[in-house]
Design an enzyme around this catalytic site. Structure first.
Site, PDB file in Angstrom:
ATOM      1  N   GLY A  50      -8.950  -6.437   4.840  1.00 46.02           N
ATOM      2  CA  GLY A  50      -7.598  -6.133   5.339  1.00 46.02           C
ATOM      3  C   GLY A  50      -6.610  -6.060   4.203  1.00 46.02           C
ATOM      4  O   GLY A  50      -6.994  -5.935   3.039  1.00 46.02           O
ATOM      5  N   ASN A  51      -5.339  -6.107   4.511  1.00 45.18           N
ATOM      6  CA  ASN A  51      -4.306  -6.144   3.469  1.00 45.18           C
ATOM      7  C   ASN A  51      -3.125  -6.960   3.950  1.00 45.18           C
ATOM      8  O   ASN A  51      -3.104  -7.434   5.082  1.00 45.18           O
ATOM      9  CB  ASN A  51      -3.900  -4.713   3.059  1.00 45.18           C
ATOM     10  CG  ASN A  51      -3.347  -3.928   4.229  1.00 45.18           C
ATOM     11  OD1 ASN A  51      -2.300  -4.265   4.763  1.00 45.18           O
ATOM     12  ND2 ASN A  51      -4.062  -2.886   4.647  1.00 45.18           N
ATOM     13  N   TYR A  52      -2.138  -7.129   3.082  1.00 45.26           N
ATOM     14  CA  TYR A  52      -1.040  -8.060   3.362  1.00 45.26           C
ATOM     15  C   TYR A  52       0.089  -7.479   4.217  1.00 45.26           C
ATOM     16  O   TYR A  52       1.113  -8.124   4.398  1.00 45.26           O
ATOM     17  CB  TYR A  52      -0.434  -8.548   2.044  1.00 45.26           C
ATOM     18  CG  TYR A  52      -1.354  -9.433   1.249  1.00 45.26           C
ATOM     19  CD1 TYR A  52      -1.777 -10.642   1.775  1.00 45.26           C
ATOM     20  CD2 TYR A  52      -1.784  -9.063  -0.021  1.00 45.26           C
ATOM     21  CE1 TYR A  52      -2.623 -11.469   1.047  1.00 45.26           C
ATOM     22  CE2 TYR A  52      -2.620  -9.885  -0.751  1.00 45.26           C
ATOM     23  CZ  TYR A  52      -3.036 -11.083  -0.222  1.00 45.26           C
ATOM     24  OH  TYR A  52      -3.852 -11.896  -0.931  1.00 45.26           O
TER      25      TYR A  52
END
Ligand code: C5P
Length: 402
Positions: free
Chosen positions: A208-210
């Protein structure tokens, strides 16, 4: 813009209530029909006689007429209004609006208002900055209320700071801006992607990412408050999206997000791609949890995800507007222009990770918008909500009338 509009002017009990008489006059001069609703405390600050004379209508305040016992419907006004302006809005009235404490006609009118509500707060600087007030203001924003931010300056208490009710001219300007935007955006269908995507490795792990979804959600709320018909396709985001008219579709992966967008885009007038879509996904997703003891070191083979922006760009309909984002770390402008062209976008919103005010999970952003026609508009660092307003202003200047 205000000619013939039905406006409910709600007045609560603050010193700034004296400015409401002037606000009322300005609204009437612009051709609006204004009905005043005042709280019991409001009457301590300005007399209903003045307001009735200026508006040409009896002022509404009590649920029952004192002499006859006649009941005043507490919902009729809410249905009548094209816009309700609460000015001044005290900390108490803001708190009651945010929490549905319907113990006076102003609040019952607010709770039954079908159209836009606008609030011009007025209070002392410490009351304004108190977390309780800020929480309530945020709740109102989330409920779709437009906040006309108070100005800074001399306050009735003798202190100086933020809390002065905005000047009547500015409140009228905000009302005109609302009707102008509504004129352009009413009935327009806006599709927005927001948040990250999660690409499963096994049932408990993902790539995923932030991204927090804050920017996309702020855009959704801004367009919805301007009367557009907004649908958000959101990756895994823990934020609430409570604007009553926004439709939210939750997805997890880029493929799911792409599927929903491909379905919805043909009926959208404007598509804004604010999601941080994962570029790659594991080629295979393990059916059960991968066990460290059984696997040892591990190599994940990743395959490219669909590029939603490019997919929609390739099938863009005539008159449809496509807006993408570019979060870059270097050669920001050149990279953004390249993406604008490659994905067939009409606008690209550029933010740089090198800017301390921009990026994931932050409450602020600093953007530059570049159009396919070569127009470049740079903005100061602002809250994501204000950035959303800038984006909406810039785009709807360019949305063709239906
Ligand atoms: O190429 P890059 O990921 O930087 O492009 C950013 C823009 O493209 C954003 O608007 C993002 O939402 C969109 N995008 C997309 N699908 C992808 C990757 C990016 O829609 N797979």
């Amino acid at each position: 813009m205000l000619k013939g509009k039905h406006i409910v002017l709600g007045i609560s009990g603050g010193i700034a209530a004296y400015k409401s008489a002037y606000l009322l006059r300005l609204l009437i001069r612009k051709g609006a029909e204004v009905q005043v609703v005042i709280t019991p405390n409001g009457k301590e600050f300005i007399t209903p006689a003045t307001l009735a004379a200026l508006s040409g209508k009896p002022v509404v305040s009590e649920f029952f007429a004192a002499n006859t016992g006649e009941w005043h419907s507490h919902v009729d006004l809410g249905l009548w209004a094209d816009l309700m302006i609460v000015a001044p809005a005290t900390a108490s009235t803001i708190g009651k609006m945010a929490n549905g404490i319907a113990d006076n006609m102003l609040i019952t009118t607010y709770l039954s208002a079908k159209e836009q509500v606008m609030v011009a707060p007025a209070m002392d600087l410490d009351m304004w900055s108190h977390p309780s007030t800020q929480r309530n203001v945020e709740t109102l924003r989330r409920d779709g209320v437009i906040i006309v931010e108070p100005g800074s300056g001399e306050l009735a208490s003798g202190l100086s700071g933020k809390g002065r009710m905005e000047e009547p001219e500015k409140i009228v300007e905000a009302a005109e801006k609302f009707f102008a935007a509504q004129h352009t955006l009413k009935g327009k269908k806006i599709l927005i992607t927001a948040g990250p995507t999660y690409e499963n490795i096994d049932p408990v792990r993902f790539i995923g990412n932030y991204s927090s979804g804050k920017m996309g959600f702020a855009i959704a709320e801004e367009f919805a408050s301007r009367g557009a018909d907004v649908t958000v396709v959101a990756g895994p985001v823990s934020l609430p999206l409570s604007h009553p008219s926004v439709k939210r579709i939750d997805v997890t992966s880029a493929k799911e997000m792409c599927c929903e967008c491909v379905k919805l885009a043909p009926s959208a007038d404007v598509v804004i791609l604010a999601a941080a879509v994962a570029d790659y996904a594991p080629e295979e997703v393990a059916g059960s949890k991968i066990k460290r003891e059984e696997t040892g070191d591990m190599v994940l083979r990743l395959v490219k995800n669909p590029d939603i922006a490019a997919t929609l760009g390739a099938s863009k309909l005539p008159g449809q507007m496509l807006v993408g984002f570019a979060l870059e770390t270097d050669h920001e402008y050149e990279n953004a222009c390249r993406k604008l062209q490659k994905k067939n976008l009409d606008w690209i919103v550029l933010n740089s990770l090198r800017d301390p005010e921009a990026g994931f999970m932050k409450d602020t952003n600093k953007i530059t918008m570049v159009s396919a026609c070569g127009e470049t508009v740079a903005f100061e660092a602002k809250s994501k909500r204000e950035v959303a307003a800038d984006i909406a202003d810039t785009i709807f200047r360019n949305v063709p009338e239906k």
